[in-house]
Scaffold this active site. Structure first.
Site, mmCIF file in Angstrom:
data_model
loop_
_atom_site.group_PDB
_atom_site.id
_atom_site.type_symbol
_atom_site.label_atom_id
_atom_site.label_comp_id
_atom_site.label_asym_id
_atom_site.label_seq_id
_atom_site.Cartn_x
_atom_site.Cartn_y
_atom_site.Cartn_z
ATOM 1 N N CYS A 256 0.884 -1.163 0.000
ATOM 2 C CA CYS A 256 0.000 0.000 0.000
ATOM 3 C C CYS A 256 0.917 1.208 0.000
ATOM 4 C CB CYS A 256 -0.914 0.038 1.220
ATOM 5 S SG CYS A 256 -1.885 1.557 1.251
ATOM 6 N N CYS B 280 -0.469 4.156 2.604
ATOM 7 C CA CYS B 280 -0.365 3.968 4.054
ATOM 8 C C CYS B 280 -0.101 2.504 4.375
ATOM 9 C CB CYS B 280 -1.590 4.506 4.764
ATOM 10 S SG CYS B 280 -3.158 4.089 3.980
ATOM 11 N N SER B 281 -1.111 1.776 4.823
ATOM 12 C CA SER B 281 -0.846 0.412 5.270
ATOM 13 C C SER B 281 -2.052 -0.490 5.038
ATOM 14 C CB SER B 281 -0.476 0.429 6.745
ATOM 15 O OG SER B 281 -1.517 1.058 7.473
ATOM 16 N N CYS B 282 -2.874 -0.196 4.023
ATOM 17 C CA CYS B 282 -4.070 -1.005 3.775
ATOM 18 C C CYS B 282 -3.682 -2.459 3.537
ATOM 19 C CB CYS B 282 -4.828 -0.457 2.570
ATOM 20 S SG CYS B 282 -5.355 1.241 2.841
HETATM 21 FE FE FE Z 1 -3.217 2.082 3.048
#
Ligand code: FE
Length: 205
Positions: free
Chosen positions: A103, A106-108
């Site tokens: 991602c 961010c951190s999906c």
């Molecule tokens: Fe994300």
């Protein structure tokens, strides 16, 4: 008394912590409830759901086709939906194509199948490097040296669509049951930073 001034931060973890403290302060959430959700995804779910779905796809061609064409519904059939996983996509690794998820924003991450993302997945170096230099990043950071004739496809996960990888079934696992196969499948192989080798099958015997 002065109001606390806003601090600019770009780290998603800092931002999440700030939001969490605000929610608790305003009485909108309790630490217990948040801890419960985190531990549920960390310990109870982990990547076992994803592993079960992959093992099923390896042993049931019809399910595999379904998983690749309509992952959300196929995973829902196994009960793997919910928080952070509304729209899910699955990409198949083959001898010619290797998929890896990231991602960039961010951190999906696909929580219902893989649990919570590992720390390195959320870190800026992984997100930036994997997109620009996937082959080098896989080799240098994950000890995964892919042949030059294998095409690498970086799948950029987002808040709307979360991806996971259907790893290749390792050679020498022909006689194994779905349950035994599920044990071989690692979280990292479903992120695409690891390839399941014969070594794993041998270790189980
Ligand atoms: Fe994300």
């Amino acid at each position: 008394m002065s109001e606390p001034h806003p601090v600019e931060t770009t780290d998603p973890e800092d931002r999440a912590r700030a939001i969490q403290s605000l929610l608790i302060e305003k009485g909108l959430a309790s630490t217990d409830a948040i801890d419960e959700i985190v531990s549920k995804y960390e310990e109870d779910i982990g990547s076992m759901n994803g592993a079960r779905a992959v093992a099923k796809a390896w042993t049931d061609p019809e399910y595999k086709e379904w998983l690749l064409s309509d992952a959300s519904t196929a995973l829902d059939e196994l009960g793997y939906t919910g928080l952070e996983g509304v729209d899910l996509g699955v990409y198949e690794n083959t001898p010619e194509v290797h998929n890896v998820i990231v991602c960039t924003l961010c951190s999906c991450f696909p929580w219902p199948t893989l649990g919570l993302p590992p720390t390195w997945y959320k870190a800026p170096p992984y997100r930036a490097k994997m997109v620009k230099y996937p082959r080098r990043t896989l080799r240098e950071e994950f000890d995964l040296d892919l042949d030059d004739d294998i095409e690498i496809k970086v799948r950029d996960t987002s808040a709307e669509v979360r991806y996971m990888v259907l790893p290749q079934r390792p050679a020498g696992t022909e006689g194994m049951s779905e349950e035994e196969l599920a044990e071989l499948i690692t979280r990292d192989s479903m992120i695409g930073v690891e390839r399941l080798g014969e070594k794993h099958a041998d270790e189980l015997r």
